[in-house]
Design an enzyme around this catalytic site. Structure first.
Site, PDB file in Angstrom:
ATOM      1  N   GLU A 293       0.838  -1.201   0.000  1.00 33.90           N
ATOM      2  CA  GLU A 293       0.000   0.000   0.000  1.00 33.90           C
ATOM      3  C   GLU A 293       0.878   1.259   0.000  1.00 33.90           C
ATOM      4  OE1 GLU A 293      -3.993  -0.444   1.951  1.00 33.90           O
ATOM      5  OE2 GLU A 293      -3.381   1.381   2.957  1.00 33.90           O
TER       6      GLU A 293
ATOM      7  N   HIS B  57       6.436 -27.233   1.795  1.00 32.68           N
ATOM      8  CA  HIS B  57       5.564 -28.277   1.250  1.00 32.68           C
ATOM      9  C   HIS B  57       4.497 -27.654   0.374  1.00 32.68           C
ATOM     10  CE1 HIS B  57       7.424 -31.245   3.921  1.00 32.68           C
ATOM     11  NE2 HIS B  57       7.634 -30.164   4.651  1.00 32.68           N
TER      12      HIS B  57
ATOM     13  N   LYS C 237     -12.984   2.522  -3.140  1.00 35.11           N
ATOM     14  CA  LYS C 237     -14.140   2.897  -2.308  1.00 35.11           C
ATOM     15  C   LYS C 237     -15.173   3.615  -3.175  1.00 35.11           C
ATOM     16  CE  LYS C 237     -11.554   3.344   2.057  1.00 35.11           C
ATOM     17  NZ  LYS C 237     -11.037   4.208   3.101  1.00 35.11           N
TER      18      LYS C 237
HETATM   19  O1  PA5 Z   1      -3.274   2.095   5.675  1.00 40.41           O
HETATM   20  C1  PA5 Z   1      -4.306   2.679   5.353  1.00 40.41           C
HETATM   21  O2  PA5 Z   1      -4.363   3.902   5.303  1.00 40.41           O
HETATM   22  C2  PA5 Z   1      -5.571   1.920   5.033  1.00 40.41           C
HETATM   23  O3  PA5 Z   1      -5.330   0.566   4.897  1.00 40.41           O
HETATM   24  C3  PA5 Z   1      -6.582   2.149   6.143  1.00 40.41           C
HETATM   25  O4  PA5 Z   1      -6.044   1.709   7.345  1.00 40.41           O
HETATM   26  C4  PA5 Z   1      -7.895   1.413   5.859  1.00 40.41           C
HETATM   27  O5  PA5 Z   1      -8.420   1.833   4.620  1.00 40.41           O
HETATM   28  C5  PA5 Z   1      -8.905   1.679   6.964  1.00 40.41           C
HETATM   29  O6  PA5 Z   1      -9.119   3.043   7.099  1.00 40.41           O
HETATM   30  P1  PA5 Z   1      -9.779   3.649   8.392  1.00 40.41           P
HETATM   31  O7  PA5 Z   1      -8.907   3.387   9.549  1.00 40.41           O
HETATM   32  O8  PA5 Z   1      -9.906   5.094   8.076  1.00 40.41           O
HETATM   33  O9  PA5 Z   1     -11.116   2.981   8.561  1.00 40.41           O
END
Ligand code: PA5
Length: 526
Positions: free
Chosen positions: A318, A347, A452
Site C-alpha cells: 500500500e 511443502h 471505495k
Molecule cells: O493504511 C491505510 O491507510 C488503510 O489501509 C486504512 O487503514 C484502511 O483503509 C482503513 O481506514 P480507516 O482506519 O480510516 O477505517
C-alpha cells in the site's frame, strides 16, 4: 559463499539481539558506493519527515509515526501532549477493564471484538497472534475485519451468550470506512438482539469529529481514543489503534514501544553499512532493480510470525504500489509481497521458488530461541523439533542460493514485545527509505480511495435496478431491458452480476425467472 563474504555482509546489533544477513544478495561490485549519495539523500528526507515536514504532499500531511514511541521528537508541544495523554488514557482504560471497574452488562470483560479493516486491523492481528497465547492472554480477541455477513456470523457464534462480557473496539482513523461501519452496525444489532446496550460495551478509536466519533459521542460509548491525521493506517500499530488492543490482551506495550524506539535510533545512523533499514532498502533496490521486478517472499520460521507477511504485505504494497512518482511521472511502482511460514511453505510453493520462475527474493526471519524450556529429542541423533526447523531454514537458504535465488535473513533472539516493536520499526523505515530511492509518496493510498468510490457507484446502480424491478412487480425483465429502462446502457454485465447475486439471497426479494442460461434469464421482484 565464503565465510569472509558472510562476515562482511552480516550486521549484528548486539544490544537489540538482532542481526541482518545480506550476504546472499548478489550486489555488483561498487553497488554501495554508486548508491551512497542517494542513500544519504534518503536519510536527509527521513530527518525532515521526523522533524515534521509535509512528507505526504498529496494529502498535505505530516508523517509522525516515529513520534509515537518517542513523544519528545514530535515537532510541537501540542502533539507531544496528545501522544502522552493517549498513552495515559490507554493505561487508565486497561486498568478499568482488567480490574472489572469497567464491565459489561453480564460481568467483567473476557472477550474483545475488534472492528476495523486494513491498517486498523492488520497490526492488531499480527501483534495479538505473535505475542499472545492461552497461557497469558487477559482477554480473548475476535475480529470483524470485513463486510462479509457469514464471516461476522461465524465470529458471533464464538461469542454466543457472551456478548454481555464482550468489549467492542471500533477502529477507524477516518471514521467513515464502509466495512467498519457495517461491522459496527452488525455488532450493535447482535448486542441489541441479546438484550444488551451496545454503547455500554463499546470503545471508539478514531479521528476527532469523524462520523464514528460523532456516533460514539451521541450514543455515549464507554471511551473514545484519538487517531491523528499524521499517522497513516498502516503505520498505526504503535498508535492507539494497536496499543489499546495489545494492552487489553495483556501485552507489554512499553516493551513494544521501547523496541521500536531502539530500532529507530539504530536506523537513524547515517553510516549505511551500520543501518539495517538502509541495507534492507538497498537490497530491495538491487533485487527488484528499483522497479518491483521481483516479488518479496517473507518466510518466518516461527508459527507466531505467520501474520507478519500479511502485515508487511499491506505496509509495503500500500505504501510503494503507486502509479505516479513525486514528479507526476507514470512509474507503476511497487513490490509484491507474500509469504506464510517455514517450514510449512516448503511443502507448498517453495518448490517453485527453487526450480520455477525466478521472479522473487526471500526474506527469512530466523528466531534463535526454540521455546520456553527444554525440548525432547525426536530422532536417534538426538535432534529436537527446533533442530529440524532450523535445519529446514538453513537447507532452504542453501538450496535457493545454489540456484542463484537471492535471500536476506533477519535474526531475532525470541518473539517478544521488544523484538516485535523492533521489526515494525525496521520495516517502517526501510519502506520510507526505499520510497525515497524510487521517488514516490509512500504515505497516501489513492488506489484504496478509488476502490471505495467504485463500490459506491455500484451500490447506487443496485438501488436504481431494484427500484425499477419493484415498480414493475411482478413482471420479469431481461438484463437488456433493465439497462434500457434505468438508462444504464453498457452496464449490462454489472446489472447481471448484481441481480444474479441478489436472486440467491431471499431477503432481497429479487428472483430469477428460469433456470436456463442465467445471462438469458429474466429477473423480477416479489
Ligand atoms: O493504511 C491505510 O491507510 C488503510 O489501509 C486504512 O487503514 C484502511 O483503509 C482503513 O481506514 P480507516 O482506519 O480510516 O477505517
Amino acid at each position: 559463499m565464503s565465510w569472509n563474504t558472510f562476515k562482511q555482509h552480516y550486521l549484528s546489533i548486539n544490544e537489540l539481539d538482532f542481526a541482518l544477513d545480506y550476504s546472499r544478495i548478489r550486489f555488483p561490485d561498487g553497488f554501495f558506493q554508486a548508491n551512497e549519495e542517494k542513500v544519504q539523500s534518503a536519510f536527509s528526507a527521513m530527518d525532515a519527515l521526523e522533524a515534521g515536514s509535509i512528507a505526504n504532499p498529496d494529502e498535505g500531511r505530516q508523517v509522525g509515526h516515529y513520534w509515537l514511541r518517542n513523544a519528545e521528537l514530535a515537532p510541537d508541544a501540542e502533539t507531544q501532549k496528545a501522544i502522552t495523554e493517549a498513552l495515559g488514557s490507554i493505561d487508565a482504560i486497561v486498568k478499568d477493564v482488567h480490574s472489572g471497574s469497567c464491565a459489561g452488562d453480564k460481568g467483567s470483560f473476557k472477550n474483545l471484538l475488534i472492528i476495523g479493516i486494513g491498517g486498523s486491523a492488520l497490526g492488531p492481528q499480527f501483534v495479538a497472534d505473535a505475542l499472545g497465547g492461552p497461557k497469558n492472554d487477559r482477554i480473548n480477541t475476535f475480529y470483524f475485519d470485513n463486510t462479509d455477513p457469514d464471516g461476522m456470523d461465524r465470529t458471533l457464534d464464538h461469542l454466543d451468550g457472551q456478548l454481555g462480557q464482550t468489549l467492542s473496539v471500533v477502529i477507524s482513523k477516518s471514521g467513515g470506512t464502509a466495512e467498519t461501519r457495517n461491522g459496527m452496525l452488525e455488532a450493535k444489532y447482535a448486542y441489541e438482539k441479546a438484550g444488551l446496550d451496545f454503547a455500554k460495551h463499546a470503545i471508539a478509536i478514531t479521528g476527532e469529529g469523524s462520523k464514528l466519533d460523532t456516533i460514539a459521542v451521541e450514543e455515549n460509548w464507554l471511551y473514545r481514543l484519538p487517531m491523528w491525521d499524521w499517522v497513516g493506517g498502516r503505520t498505526s500499530e504503535l498508535a492507539t489503534v494497536g496499543l489499546l488492543p495489545a494492552a487489553l490482551q495483556g501485552i507489554n506495550i512499553v516493551d513494544l514501544l521501547n523496541g521500536a524506539k531502539a530500532m529507530d535510533a539504530i536506523t537513524r545512523v547515517k553510516e549505511t553499512r551500520k543501518n539495517p533499514a538502509a541495507l534492507l532498502a538497498l537490497s530491495w533496490y538491487h533485487a527488484t532493480e528499483g522497479k518491483g521486478s521481483k516479488d518479496m517472499v517473507i518466510l518466518p520460521y516461527k508459527d507466531r510470525l505467520v501474520l507478519f507477511s500479511k502485515y508487511l504485505q499491506q505496509l509495503i504494497m500500500e505504501s510503494l504500489g503507486k502509479e505516479k512518482d513525486l514528479d507526476g511521472n507514470v512509474v507503476n511502482q511497487g513490490i509484491a509481497v507474500y509469504g506464510n511460514k517455514g517450514s510449512t511453505d516448503q511443502h507448498a510453493y517453495v518448490q517453485q521458488l527453487r526450480e520455477g520462475v525466478h521472479n522473487f527474493f526471500v526474506t527469512f526471519i530466523e528466531v534463535l530461541t526454540d521455546r520456553e524450556g527444554n525440548s525432547i529429542s525426536v530422532d536417534e541423533a538426538g535432534n529436537s523439533t527446533g533442530d529440524y526447523l532450523h535445519g529446514f531454514y538453513l537447507g532452504t537458504r542453501e538450496a535457493l542460493d545454489e540456484k542463484g535465488r537471492e535471500t536476506l535473513t533477519v535474526t531475532i533472539k525470541e518473539v517478544n514485545a521488544q523484538a516485535i516493536g523492533q521489526l515494525i520499526a525496521l520495516f517502517e523505515r526501510a519502506v520510507g527509505l526505499y520510497a525515497h530511492l524510487i521517488n514516490i509518496n509512500a504515505y497516501h493510498q489513492p488506489g484504496v480511495e478509488a476502490g471505495k468510490k467504485a463500490a459506491t457507484n455500484i451500490l447506487n446502480m443496485k438501488k436504481a435496478v431494484c427500484d425499477l424491478l419493484e415498480k414493475e412487480t411482478p413482471s420479469p425483465l431481461s438484463v437488456e431491458s433493465i439497462a434500457e429502462k434505468t438508462s444504464l446502457k453498457n452496464n449490462e454485465e454489472l446489472i447481471f452480476k448484481t441481480l444474479y447475486r441478489l436472486a440467491h439471497n431471499p431477503s432481497s426479494n429479487i428472483h430469477i425467472s428460469s433456470d436456463k442460461n442465467p445471462t438469458e434469464a429474466e429477473f423480477y421482484y416479489q
